[in-house]
Scaffold this motif. Structure first.
Motif, PDB file in Angstrom:
ATOM      1  N   SER A 110       4.113  33.112  42.269  1.00  0.00           N
ATOM      2  CA  SER A 110       4.888  32.037  41.925  1.00  0.00           C
ATOM      3  C   SER A 110       5.851  32.716  40.789  1.00  0.00           C
ATOM      4  CB  SER A 110       4.183  31.073  41.244  1.00  0.00           C
ATOM      5  OG  SER A 110       4.802  30.018  40.510  1.00  0.00           O
ATOM      6  N   GLN A 111       5.482  33.252  39.701  1.00  0.00           N
ATOM      7  CA  GLN A 111       6.402  33.700  38.763  1.00  0.00           C
ATOM      8  C   GLN A 111       7.498  34.571  39.011  1.00  0.00           C
ATOM      9  OE1 GLN A 111       6.690  32.107  35.783  1.00  0.00           O
ATOM     10  NE2 GLN A 111       5.116  30.812  36.629  1.00  0.00           N
ATOM     11  N   THR A 112       7.134  35.438  39.993  1.00  0.00           N
ATOM     12  CA  THR A 112       8.032  36.502  40.696  1.00  0.00           C
ATOM     13  C   THR A 112       9.113  35.816  41.395  1.00  0.00           C
ATOM     14  OG1 THR A 112       6.152  38.256  40.706  1.00  0.00           O
ATOM     15  CG2 THR A 112       8.328  38.485  42.181  1.00  0.00           C
ATOM     16  N   ILE A 113       8.663  34.748  42.260  1.00  0.00           N
ATOM     17  CA  ILE A 113       9.566  34.194  42.965  1.00  0.00           C
ATOM     18  C   ILE A 113      10.712  33.307  42.034  1.00  0.00           C
ATOM     19  CG2 ILE A 113      10.075  31.951  44.455  1.00  0.00           C
ATOM     20  CD1 ILE A 113       7.569  32.817  45.848  1.00  0.00           C
ATOM     21  N   LEU A 114      10.130  32.591  40.818  1.00  0.00           N
ATOM     22  CA  LEU A 114      10.972  31.772  40.069  1.00  0.00           C
ATOM     23  C   LEU A 114      11.693  32.711  39.172  1.00  0.00           C
ATOM     24  CD1 LEU A 114       8.057  29.429  38.735  1.00  0.00           C
ATOM     25  CD2 LEU A 114      10.131  28.881  40.247  1.00  0.00           C
ATOM     26  N   LEU A 115      11.261  33.957  38.693  1.00  0.00           N
ATOM     27  CA  LEU A 115      12.107  34.949  37.916  1.00  0.00           C
ATOM     28  C   LEU A 115      13.075  35.127  38.867  1.00  0.00           C
ATOM     29  CD1 LEU A 115      12.769  36.900  35.777  1.00  0.00           C
ATOM     30  CD2 LEU A 115      11.262  38.493  36.818  1.00  0.00           C
ATOM     31  N   ASP A 116      13.124  35.490  40.035  1.00  0.00           N
ATOM     32  CA  ASP A 116      14.195  35.860  41.141  1.00  0.00           C
ATOM     33  C   ASP A 116      15.019  34.700  41.158  1.00  0.00           C
ATOM     34  OD1 ASP A 116      15.657  36.981  42.905  1.00  0.00           O
ATOM     35  OD2 ASP A 116      14.228  36.450  44.507  1.00  0.00           O
ATOM     36  N   LEU A 117      14.672  33.651  41.343  1.00  0.00           N
ATOM     37  CA  LEU A 117      15.640  32.440  41.451  1.00  0.00           C
ATOM     38  C   LEU A 117      16.314  32.078  40.236  1.00  0.00           C
ATOM     39  CD1 LEU A 117      16.414  30.355  43.465  1.00  0.00           C
ATOM     40  CD2 LEU A 117      14.462  29.045  42.717  1.00  0.00           C
ATOM     41  N   ARG A 118      15.801  32.291  39.065  1.00  0.00           N
ATOM     42  CA  ARG A 118      16.298  31.936  37.869  1.00  0.00           C
ATOM     43  C   ARG A 118      17.257  32.723  37.600  1.00  0.00           C
ATOM     44  NH1 ARG A 118      12.150  31.398  35.140  1.00  0.00           N
ATOM     45  NH2 ARG A 118      11.964  29.078  35.120  1.00  0.00           N
ATOM     46  N   ASP A 148      14.646  21.100  38.187  1.00  0.00           N
ATOM     47  CA  ASP A 148      14.482  21.684  39.476  1.00  0.00           C
ATOM     48  C   ASP A 148      13.696  23.097  39.561  1.00  0.00           C
ATOM     49  OD1 ASP A 148      16.018  19.845  40.541  1.00  0.00           O
ATOM     50  OD2 ASP A 148      17.992  20.680  40.527  1.00  0.00           O
ATOM     51  N   LEU A 149      13.932  24.153  38.551  1.00  0.00           N
ATOM     52  CA  LEU A 149      12.809  25.039  38.565  1.00  0.00           C
ATOM     53  C   LEU A 149      11.497  24.718  38.460  1.00  0.00           C
ATOM     54  CD1 LEU A 149      15.131  27.955  37.275  1.00  0.00           C
ATOM     55  CD2 LEU A 149      14.168  27.902  39.536  1.00  0.00           C
ATOM     56  N   ASP A 150      11.389  23.761  37.488  1.00  0.00           N
ATOM     57  CA  ASP A 150       9.777  23.099  37.009  1.00  0.00           C
ATOM     58  C   ASP A 150       9.403  22.449  38.366  1.00  0.00           C
ATOM     59  OD1 ASP A 150      10.226  24.097  34.541  1.00  0.00           O
ATOM     60  OD2 ASP A 150      10.705  22.200  33.736  1.00  0.00           O
ATOM     61  N   ALA A 151      10.180  21.907  39.035  1.00  0.00           N
ATOM     62  CA  ALA A 151       9.506  21.308  40.178  1.00  0.00           C
ATOM     63  C   ALA A 151       9.054  22.149  41.255  1.00  0.00           C
ATOM     64  CB  ALA A 151      10.602  20.306  41.065  1.00  0.00           C
ATOM     65  N   ALA A 331      14.468  19.620  45.031  1.00  0.00           N
ATOM     66  CA  ALA A 331      14.974  20.768  44.131  1.00  0.00           C
ATOM     67  C   ALA A 331      15.417  22.021  44.826  1.00  0.00           C
ATOM     68  CB  ALA A 331      13.685  21.120  43.237  1.00  0.00           C
ATOM     69  N   LEU A 332      14.664  22.537  45.852  1.00  0.00           N
ATOM     70  CA  LEU A 332      15.239  23.660  46.671  1.00  0.00           C
ATOM     71  C   LEU A 332      16.561  23.376  47.354  1.00  0.00           C
ATOM     72  CD1 LEU A 332      14.195  26.431  47.696  1.00  0.00           C
ATOM     73  CD2 LEU A 332      13.368  25.301  49.599  1.00  0.00           C
ATOM     74  N   GLU A 333      16.765  22.113  47.933  1.00  0.00           N
ATOM     75  CA  GLU A 333      18.154  21.817  48.461  1.00  0.00           C
ATOM     76  C   GLU A 333      19.241  21.846  47.456  1.00  0.00           C
ATOM     77  OE1 GLU A 333      17.994  17.994  50.226  1.00  0.00           O
ATOM     78  OE2 GLU A 333      16.551  18.433  51.644  1.00  0.00           O
ATOM     79  N   LYS A 334      19.063  21.303  46.315  1.00  0.00           N
ATOM     80  CA  LYS A 334      19.798  21.473  45.192  1.00  0.00           C
ATOM     81  C   LYS A 334      20.405  22.820  44.833  1.00  0.00           C
ATOM     82  CE  LYS A 334      18.566  17.221  43.311  1.00  0.00           C
ATOM     83  NZ  LYS A 334      17.805  16.431  42.044  1.00  0.00           N
ATOM     84  N   LEU A 335      19.266  23.709  44.413  1.00  0.00           N
ATOM     85  CA  LEU A 335      19.482  25.103  44.267  1.00  0.00           C
ATOM     86  C   LEU A 335      20.310  25.844  45.449  1.00  0.00           C
ATOM     87  CD1 LEU A 335      15.843  25.685  42.642  1.00  0.00           C
ATOM     88  CD2 LEU A 335      18.088  25.734  41.422  1.00  0.00           C
ATOM     89  N   ALA A 336      19.728  25.649  46.595  1.00  0.00           N
ATOM     90  CA  ALA A 336      20.339  26.209  47.833  1.00  0.00           C
ATOM     91  C   ALA A 336      21.619  25.873  47.744  1.00  0.00           C
ATOM     92  CB  ALA A 336      19.844  25.906  48.980  1.00  0.00           C
TER      93      ALA A 336
END
Length: 604
Positions: A110-118, A148-151, A331-336
């Motif tokens: 989870s943290q690896t994915i969030l770090l990448d996305l952030r 959104d990242l928190d979600a 949240a994923l839709e908004k980030l995308a």
């Protein structure tokens, strides 16, 4: 005060094709995030499966211990009971260890994915053009990086693992009970139907509540941010009572919606608990009657009760997972959507280097308008030879700042071209362009850190002597030297706060240190008081000397030192000449000059 309230992404009026496009875009983003962590993800899946297999084995060992090991023990054989107890203990310990390992593995993934996305979101928003940032409110960008990242974090940290383990637990429990006693398994399946009905009821109503909560929360946050951002206006017009009343109404609305959501959750939990307890009672009753007739072993009955009790807990977790899933999907839709934004000012495919820019500027038949809006510059032509200073004056909205933004290539023209040393800005290497062109605006922004570090932003790696020389050149050295820690003084810390005029002087020092070929001053002296203006005029002469400059100012004290003045109206140049020529010509600039002279006499 008004602001754009961002509502949830559930949009029933969105066309089906658009909805599919949004879904494909979101899935593509998710796949790109999961691809680098595919191996640890599969390892996490294996840990979850192992932990559930260990957990489901427990009641089977209990049944064996009661029905086989205890009779053997009465016959003097302690081996079976020892084996059953040992197996139960081992599976319990193994299940706990595997569960803990699954939690840790999930957290790492989870943290690896969030770090990448952030990192992606931050880098992408920096790369996007100014047009995007003027259209996309800062609150929405903050929301992308926070809520959104928190979600997504809530879903990835525990939601997905919980769903997988819950679904697997239900399947393994049902299969184990069916293998142990198929009649008890039928009772469990019969009880599953009302459990599914209640879960579906909860999903439908929680979806409505979720939308209402998101809307109410967004309105509450927007009102709070608006009030805090505009607190000076609120207090200046004594609007505290009215603003507080509006905020109270929104808070009460949010409280009522949350209370209704709690009620729905309470009904769901109570209903599942009731169904689970009734199921356990039915299994115990039917199994007990069969045990009395000798049709069911007591150990199997105990295991069936344990399985029945264990079966409905995961169903509750699956129902609760639905809200987290909805929030994460939105949240994923908004980030995308954010990551799909393309810069409106793209980097050139074949960049042209400007190793030694001279600063020759030309606007050649430029036409421009913001986005799809009306034309702001219908046709603008200007040639500014290298080393000359031109001032743009005119009423607000005349197009002066638009010229500055085009020259800094914050926007691209609709027609024509802006040329620097004969090269279209759209073809200039971005690194060379940012080195050659520096823009100082009315709003002098200082970042957290020392005053010296803020000046060094103009030239990273500059020495302390170079920073001080830049500060001396624009007349801000004495001010900085009088601060508690000099150039190491932290901005806005330990009570050190710079006025607007002082911040502007620091921004001048930053521009001087950058040493651009072309300098743009967009109302850069508007925040200076009279003593501050007098102090900075000499610094400005030093700053402008030997370089091409475009000066936009209402203060004629800044304009009068220019080589040339353009009076702009409606995106067109209506007067053009030296300051002395325009004053003598008796036109608009002469009127501005006369009014300026009267103001000086009044102040004197």
């Amino acid at each position: 005060m008004t602001a754009q309230t961002e509502l949830p992404t559930e949009r029933p009026d969105v066309p089906r094709e658009e909805s599919r496009r949004i879904r494909r875009r979101s899935l593509a983003l998710l796949r790109s995030l999961l691809r680098p962590v595919s191996r640890p993800t599969w390892w996490t899946v294996a840990l979850v499966v192992g932990s559930q297999l260990a957990a489901v084995a427990g009641p089977a060992f209990v049944a064996y211990g009661i029905d086989h090991a205890l009779p053997a023990l009465t016959d003097g054989d302690a081996v079976p009971i020892t084996l059953a107890s040992g197996a139960y203990l081992v599976t319990a310990l193994l299940g706990g260890l595997l569960t803990a390992a699954a939690v840790r593995s999930t957290a790492r993934v989870s943290q690896t994915i969030l770090l990448d996305l952030r990192r992606r979101v931050f880098r992408h928003t920096q790369r996007l053009s100014l047009e995007f940032h003027e259209r996309y409110t800062s609150g929405r960008i903050i929301s992308r990086q926070t809520s959104d990242l928190d979600a997504l974090r809530e879903l990835l940290d525990g939601g997905v693992t919980t769903l997988a383990s819950s679904a697997l637990a239900m399947v393994l429990t049902a299969v184990s009970l069916a293998l142990l006693d198929w009649r008890s398994g039928l009772l469990l399946l019969a009880a599953l139907l009302p459990g599914l009905v209640v879960t579906r009821w909860f999903q439908v109503r929680s979806q409505v509540q979720y939308r209402r909560q998101r809307t109410a929360a967004a309105r509450l946050i927007v009102r709070f941010v608006e009030t805090m951002t505009g607190i000076r206006a609120v207090q200046a017009f004594r609007r505290e009572t009215q603003v507080a009343a509006t905020y109270d109404d929104l808070s009460e609305d949010y409280r009522g919606i949350n209370a209704e959501a709690i009620r729905v959750n309470g009904v769901f939990d109570t209903s599942l608990t009731l169904i689970g307890n009734v199921t356990v009672a039915a299994v115990l009753l039917v199994g007990g009657l069969r045990a009395l007739d000798g049709g069911l072993d007591v150990g199997v009955l105990v295991a069936a009760v344990l399985y029945a009790k264990r079966f409905f807990n995961p169903l509750s977790q699956i129902g609760m997972f639905y809200n987290a899933f909805q929030s994460a999907t939105a949240a994923l839709e908004k980030l995308a959507a954010l990551l799909a934004e393309e810069p409106t000012v793209p980097d050139p495919e074949r960049p042209v280097r400007l190793a030694r820019p001279r600063g020759d500027v030309r606007f050649d038949g430029v036409e421009f308008g913001y986005g799809s809006g009306p034309t702001v510059l219908p046709r603008f032509d200007l040639h500014l030879p290298a080393g000359r200073t031109v001032a743009l004056v005119g009423e607000t909205g005349a197009g002066k700042s638009t010229v500055a933004k085009l020259l800094a290539r914050f926007y691209d023209v609709r027609a024509g071209a802006v040329l620097l040393d004969g090269v279209d800005l759209r073809d200039v290497d971005p690194v060379d362009l940012r080195r050659a062109v520096v823009m100082v605006t009315q709003e002098a922004y200082l970042f957290s850190g020392s005053v010296g570090a803020n000046i060094a932003l103009g030239r990273p790696g500059a020495s302390a002597a170079q920073i001080e020389a830049a500060a001396r050149a624009v007349g801000v050295h004495d001010l900085i030297a009088s601060m508690p820690d000099g150039y190491d003084t932290e901005v806005d810390k330990r009570g050190v706060r710079l006025s607007a005029g002082q911040r502007q002087l620091v921004s001048f020092a930053r521009a001087f240190l950058a040493d651009p070929t072309l300098l743009i001053l967009d109302e850069a002296t508007s925040s200076l008081d009279v003593p501050g203006e007098a102090l900075v005029q000499e610094g400005l002469r030093t700053l402008l000397a030997g370089r091409t400059a475009v000066v936009i100012a209402h203060r004629l004290s800044t304009v009068m030192g220019s080589d040339r003045v353009l009076v702009v109206d409606g995106g067109r140049v209506v007067e053009d000449g030296s300051p002395a020529e325009l004053v003598a010509g008796g036109g608009r600039f002469a009127d501005l000059h006369e009014e300026w002279q009267r103001s000086l006499h009044r102040d004197g």
